[in-house]
Design an enzyme around this catalytic site. Structure first.
Site, short mmCIF file in Angstrom:
data_model
loop_
_atom_site.label_atom_id
_atom_site.label_comp_id
_atom_site.label_asym_id
_atom_site.label_seq_id
_atom_site.Cartn_x
_atom_site.Cartn_y
_atom_site.Cartn_z
N LYS A 30 -0.43 -2.79 13.91
CA LYS A 30 0.25 -4.09 13.98
C LYS A 30 0.88 -4.28 15.36
O LYS A 30 0.82 -5.35 15.94
CB LYS A 30 1.32 -4.19 12.88
CG LYS A 30 0.71 -4.31 11.48
CD LYS A 30 1.76 -4.16 10.38
CE LYS A 30 1.07 -4.10 9.01
NZ LYS A 30 1.99 -3.83 7.91
N GLN B 3 7.85 -1.67 6.64
CA GLN B 3 6.61 -1.09 6.12
C GLN B 3 6.85 -0.38 4.79
O GLN B 3 7.78 0.43 4.67
CB GLN B 3 6.03 -0.12 7.17
CG GLN B 3 4.69 0.46 6.81
CD GLN B 3 3.57 -0.58 6.75
OE1 GLN B 3 3.47 -1.46 7.61
NE2 GLN B 3 2.73 -0.50 5.72
N ASP C 99 5.86 -11.25 6.16
CA ASP C 99 4.96 -10.66 5.15
C ASP C 99 4.80 -11.63 3.98
O ASP C 99 3.91 -11.46 3.15
CB ASP C 99 5.55 -9.34 4.63
CG ASP C 99 5.01 -8.12 5.36
OD1 ASP C 99 3.87 -8.19 5.86
OD2 ASP C 99 5.72 -7.10 5.42
#
Ligand code: NAD
Length: 311
Positions: free
Chosen positions: A56, A100, A123
């Protein structure tokens, strides 16, 4: 003669999308504004998580975003983690925040998700965004389901009136995908059946072959076999499983939830693993970060709600 499926090339599509984002970012920075900024918080040293976050961050660099990787030890307390999140919430130079997953046992992931400001929740996991998504209001959409729908759209795969079977009901993939596939607009308007771990195996075998589009997000390699797929169906394999493979330097190979070889002889389109949904997820994360940036800079282009979409 068996069909030979077209590959839904997530790697290539994601590169196209990243190049589109990169061009937009370049225009923004040339106009004197700062670049969008994504913060990733990584707790502990799980190898898969490290590799996802690294990827990412690399993608941020590619499109011209600023990025910050905040590493925290697995011993960090929940309150310390939440405090970090609040700090980034309050920082006007941060546009997107991701934490994460998975997190260590002593941390409640829902609490972390709820602490991220919905406007920085790139997200798309915050209950506010999930609610907006469910009602088909403009919002930051969850990255993986958004990536799946983007693929269907860019490959001109019709979804209206089709039967879509979703295998798995996780809050980050299966459930939001099932909602997005049934909502108004394109892609969407599908008849959706969602299955999960309490769907008896015999039922799964009966339901899957009814799918014109089968989307699988479970985490069990080879769960979906060729007998479960109708000839010509579109198969989206979200699963990423590390399977022991001594022929690889790493000692493992990445496999999806779908028995790729035999299924690809029956399907009309199929995503490979790796190189399918995974890269699309990252591309959508970048797109959400750009959108969050534009919203906070008064450059938002959230589409207006229309009556026909409100379903
Ligand atoms: P999860 O572990 O949160 O949920 C798994 C789901 O599968 C559950 O809803 C469970 O009810 C269901 N399930 C379990 N056994 C089943 C069965 N026999 N039949 C039907 N459903 C069953 O999973 P997740 O976070 O959605 O991840 C699923 C897989 O997708 C994992 O392999 C993960 O690594 C991968 N993943 C990939 C991406 C990507 O970008 N490609 C993103 C997220 C997750």
């Amino acid at each position: 003669m068996p069909l030979s499926a077209n590959i839904l090339d997530g790697k290539k599509l994601s590169t196209d999308i990243k190049n589109e984002i990169r061009a937009e970012v370049s225009q923004i920075t040339q106009s004197g504004k700062r670049a969008p900024h994504l913060v990733a918080i990584l707790v502990g040293g799980d190898p898969a998580s490290q590799s996802y976050v690294r990827n990412k961050m690399r993608s941020c660099e590619y499109v011209g975003f600023s990025s910050t990787l905040k590493r925290l030890p697995s011993t960090v307390t929940e309150e310390e983690l939440l405090e970090k999140v609040r700090k980034y919430n309050d920082d006007p130079d941060v546009d997107g925040i991701i934490v994460q997953m998975p997190l260590p046992e002593h941390i409640t992931p829902q609490r972390v998700t709820q602490t991220i400001l919905p406007t920085k929740d790139v997200d798309g996991f915050h209950p506010v965004n999930v609610g907006l998504m469910t009602l088909n209001f403009p919002c930051l959409l969850p990255a993986t389901p958004q990536g799946i729908l983007e693929m269907l759209e860019r490959y001109n795969i019709p979804t209206k009136g089709k039967h879509c079977v979703v295998v798995g009901r996780s809050r980050i993939v299966g459930r939001p995908t099932s909602i997005m596939m049934s909502r108004g607009g394109h892609p969407g308007e599908a008849t959706v059946t969602i299955t999960h771990k309490y769907t008896p195996a015999e039922e799964l075998k009966r339901i899957c072959p009814q799918g014109d589009i089968v989307i699988v997000a479970v985490g069990k390699p080879g769960l979906i076999t060729a007998e479960m797929i109708k000839p010509g169906a579109v198969v989206i394999d979200v699963g990423i499983n590390r399977v022991k493979d001594d022929s690889k330097k790493s000692g493992y190979a990445l496999k999806g939830d779908v028995d790729f070889g035999p299924v690809s002889e029956k399907a009309s389109f199929i995503t490979p693993v790796p190189g399918g949904v995974g890269p699309m997820t990252v591309a959508m994360l970048l797109r959400n970060t750009l959108l969050a940036y534009k919203m906070s800079h008064g450059m938002a282009e959230m589409e207006q709600m229309t009556k026909d979409l409100y379903e």
